[in-house]
Motif scaffolding. Structure first.
Motif, PDB file in Angstrom:
ATOM      1  N   SER A 184     113.692 101.179  50.478  1.00  0.00           N
ATOM      2  CA  SER A 184     115.153 101.266  50.484  1.00  0.00           C
ATOM      3  C   SER A 184     115.594 102.707  50.286  1.00  0.00           C
ATOM      4  CB  SER A 184     115.762 100.386  49.388  1.00  0.00           C
ATOM      5  OG  SER A 184     115.469 100.885  48.097  1.00  0.00           O
ATOM      6  N   ASN A 205     129.698 101.946  45.473  1.00  0.00           N
ATOM      7  CA  ASN A 205     129.480 101.051  46.610  1.00  0.00           C
ATOM      8  C   ASN A 205     128.904 101.900  47.735  1.00  0.00           C
ATOM      9  OD1 ASN A 205     129.494  98.707  48.132  1.00  0.00           O
ATOM     10  ND2 ASN A 205     131.612  98.961  48.800  1.00  0.00           N
ATOM     11  N   GLU A 259     117.497  99.207  54.216  1.00  0.00           N
ATOM     12  CA  GLU A 259     116.348  98.498  53.660  1.00  0.00           C
ATOM     13  C   GLU A 259     115.403  98.077  54.781  1.00  0.00           C
ATOM     14  OE1 GLU A 259     117.298  95.531  50.348  1.00  0.00           O
ATOM     15  OE2 GLU A 259     119.194  95.680  51.444  1.00  0.00           O
ATOM     16  N   GLY A 267     123.585  98.409  55.219  1.00  0.00           N
ATOM     17  CA  GLY A 267     124.692  97.715  54.579  1.00  0.00           C
ATOM     18  C   GLY A 267     125.192  98.487  53.382  1.00  0.00           C
ATOM     19  N   LYS A 268     125.726  97.771  52.412  1.00  0.00           N
ATOM     20  CA  LYS A 268     126.262  98.365  51.194  1.00  0.00           C
ATOM     21  C   LYS A 268     125.525  97.805  49.980  1.00  0.00           C
ATOM     22  CE  LYS A 268     129.913 100.821  52.673  1.00  0.00           C
ATOM     23  NZ  LYS A 268     130.164 102.250  52.332  1.00  0.00           N
ATOM     24  N   ILE A 269     125.410  98.624  48.951  1.00  0.00           N
ATOM     25  CA  ILE A 269     124.854  98.165  47.693  1.00  0.00           C
ATOM     26  C   ILE A 269     125.800  98.572  46.572  1.00  0.00           C
ATOM     27  CG2 ILE A 269     123.437 100.243  47.412  1.00  0.00           C
ATOM     28  CD1 ILE A 269     121.385  98.481  45.963  1.00  0.00           C
ATOM     29  N   GLU A 270     126.080  97.648  45.684  1.00  0.00           N
ATOM     30  CA  GLU A 270     126.938  97.921  44.536  1.00  0.00           C
ATOM     31  C   GLU A 270     126.073  98.274  43.332  1.00  0.00           C
ATOM     32  OE1 GLU A 270     129.439  94.555  43.906  1.00  0.00           O
ATOM     33  OE2 GLU A 270     130.532  94.811  45.796  1.00  0.00           O
ATOM     34  N   THR A 273     120.578  95.457  42.803  1.00  0.00           N
ATOM     35  CA  THR A 273     120.335  94.281  43.637  1.00  0.00           C
ATOM     36  C   THR A 273     120.515  94.628  45.112  1.00  0.00           C
ATOM     37  OG1 THR A 273     121.342  93.001  41.839  1.00  0.00           O
ATOM     38  CG2 THR A 273     120.855  91.825  43.884  1.00  0.00           C
ATOM     39  N   PRO A 321     120.695  94.119  48.957  1.00  0.00           N
ATOM     40  CA  PRO A 321     121.032  92.857  49.644  1.00  0.00           C
ATOM     41  C   PRO A 321     119.864  92.177  50.350  1.00  0.00           C
ATOM     42  CG  PRO A 321     122.706  94.522  50.067  1.00  0.00           C
ATOM     43  CD  PRO A 321     121.592  95.218  49.354  1.00  0.00           C
ATOM     44  N   ASN A 323     117.287  90.837  47.897  1.00  0.00           N
ATOM     45  CA  ASN A 323     117.819  89.659  47.218  1.00  0.00           C
ATOM     46  C   ASN A 323     117.829  88.439  48.139  1.00  0.00           C
ATOM     47  OD1 ASN A 323     120.743  88.129  46.500  1.00  0.00           O
ATOM     48  ND2 ASN A 323     119.411  88.548  44.767  1.00  0.00           N
ATOM     49  N   GLU A 324     118.207  88.648  49.403  1.00  0.00           N
ATOM     50  CA  GLU A 324     118.259  87.529  50.343  1.00  0.00           C
ATOM     51  C   GLU A 324     116.861  86.929  50.555  1.00  0.00           C
ATOM     52  OE1 GLU A 324     119.772  86.450  54.900  1.00  0.00           O
ATOM     53  OE2 GLU A 324     119.829  88.529  54.164  1.00  0.00           O
ATOM     54  N   ASN A 375     116.965  90.502  41.193  1.00  0.00           N
ATOM     55  CA  ASN A 375     117.363  91.910  41.185  1.00  0.00           C
ATOM     56  C   ASN A 375     116.107  92.761  41.321  1.00  0.00           C
ATOM     57  OD1 ASN A 375     120.132  91.218  40.454  1.00  0.00           O
ATOM     58  ND2 ASN A 375     119.296  90.771  38.425  1.00  0.00           N
TER      59      ASN A 375
END
Length: 452
Positions: free
Chosen positions: A221, A257, A262, A286-289, A325, A327, A330-331, A345
């Protein structure tokens, strides 16, 4: 002509590294977010350089069954802690006898670790034994999970071959700029309230390699640099005639954000085996918080006699609230059906960090002062993430300050640290490493200017 130390200014003679955290001693803490530059009298400026070198080594687990959590001591990991350095700057001035302003720069959070050598955190071209099974595979003693493991072996081996020779590593960097406005009040201006905005930038790279990570081997990542904002607020009290200063400082959480990329080579295999099957990409953007934690610092000093100053510093950071976490990661964990609807996480901690440091500074010549410190850091829990397997530390430090002119001074200091033993744990709960009897040192230098 050399200047003479006054009692109330001896605090500046404390070692450069007063609240410097150590590589993964607790969470991602680094600089300690020190604000004492703003608490100095008159016009003050400093530039600080800190260098960290740690020896964090242990053993991997020879249990390569991703669904069996038993730890079995395996090969040596070698030293996984990369050397690390950072800067801190600060400038402060009094507008009048009531208002003060300042700007501080530091690098508050970070990580730098890499596994090398012959161990299960490095991708292997031949991760099987002569029988065609994972080396030291305990599956025959665990028929249910053993069957699952056997079915997954070709995919894990394929992912291993695809990243042959690559290493597990993590790199996190952050920068922070804090603007502070202070207002003194009270009959003798002994009290001060202060606060202001904080701008923070953070980025991170992670690579998981080797049999230790099971189906997650090959995961990569990249979190792009992201800037966001928070605030600082505090209150201080001073009594110059006895060199007493006390300050309590709060820093807010900062929500990021960030854009992220990944790659998860076995995500499609995991999705295809789900019930019902799920279409999961092997890579995505994408985005990661990410929320960097709030903190509270308490700084205290008082004169003991005209040439000696005692200090105390306490820091609290709720690392138990922190999670990372990604995305896609996690998915894939959700699709596996083993970790609940919320999945896993990538990084989380069990405990909050407490850090305490006590010091003494002594003037031994008109232009020279020395200082000593002892410290303790609670760590953020054991077991902890395999990307930072240290559970706090004890430390001792020495420092010196020399007044070159009436206004300019140079300080230097160092600390030796004994790290707490820790086991490295995956988000799945599997213990994949054991790290004991480790240590490190911190060294730094500070150039400062002060005019009253």
């Amino acid at each position: 002509m050399r200047t003479t130390f006054h009692l109330r200014t001896l605090a500046v003679a404390i070692a450069t590294l007063s609240v410097a955290s150590m590589t993964n001693a607790a969470g991602l803490d680094r600089s300690g977010q020190d604000i004492t530059a703003f608490l100095q009298d008159g016009t003050y400026a400093e530039a600080v350089y800190t260098y960290i070198d740690a020896d964090v080594s242990g053993y991997d687990s020879s249990n390569n069954d991703p669904f069996n959590n038993n730890y079995v001591r395996g090969n040596k990991t070698g030293d996984i802690a990369e050397s690390y350095d950072f800067f801190r700057y600060g400038v402060k001035t009094d507008i009048n006898d009531t208002f003060s302003i300042g700007i501080l720069y530091d690098e508050p959070f970070g990580a730098s670790a890499e596994y090398k050598g012959d161990n299960n955190f490095v991708a292997n071209t031949n991760p099987v034994d002569s029988a065609g099974e994972f080396a030291n595979d305990p599956a025959p003693n665990n028929p249910v999970d053993g069957a699952t493991t056997a079915a997954l072996e070709p995919f894990i081996i394929g992912a291993e071959n695809g990243t042959s020779g690559e290493t597990t590593k993590v790199e996190v960097r952050s920068e922070s700029v804090t603007a502070i406005l202070g207002m003194k009040f009270g009959a003798n201006k002994n009290f001060q309230v202060y606060g202001g905005p904080v701008a923070q930038r953070i980025q991170a790279d992670t690579a998981l390699r080797g049999l230790a990570y099971g189906l997650a081997t090959g995961y990569t990542s990249h979190m792009s640099p992201d800037m966001d904002y928070g605030y600082i607020a505090g209150m201080s009290f001073s009594k110059p005639e006895i060199a007493l200063k006390a300050a309590l400082t709060y820093r807010s959480e900062i929500d990021h954000n960030a854009d992220t990329f990944e790659s998860y080579p076995l995500a499609q295999v995991i999705g295809g085996a789900a019930t019902p099957p799920r279409a999961i990409p092997a890579s995505q953007t994408g985005k990661i918080e990410v929320t960097t934690p709030k903190s509270v610092n308490f700084d205290f000093q008082t004169g003991i006699n005209p040439t000696t100053l005692a200090t105390a510093k306490v820091r609290w950071v709720p690392w138990s609230d922190f999670v990372l976490t990604p995305p896609l990661y996690n998915e894939a964990s959700q699709a596996s059906g083993r970790y609940g609807d919320d999945g896993l996480n990538l990084v989380e901690y069990d405990d909050d960090q407490w850090q305490v440091e006590l010091g003494l500074a002594k003037r031994i010549a008109p232009a020279l002062a020395i200082s000593g410190t002892v410290g303790w850091d609670s760590g953020a829990g054991d077991p902890t993430t395999s990307l930072g397997p240290v559970d706090g530390y004890y430390s001792v430090g020495l420092g010196a300050k020399y007044n070159v002119t009436e206004n300019w001074a140079v300080s230097a200091g160092g600390k030796y640290l004994w790290f707490g033993d820790a086991q490295g744990q995956l988000p799945t709960g599997k213990i994949v490493g054991d790290f004991q009897d480790n240590d490190g040192y911190v060294a730094g230098v500070k150039l400062s200017y002060q005019a009253r």
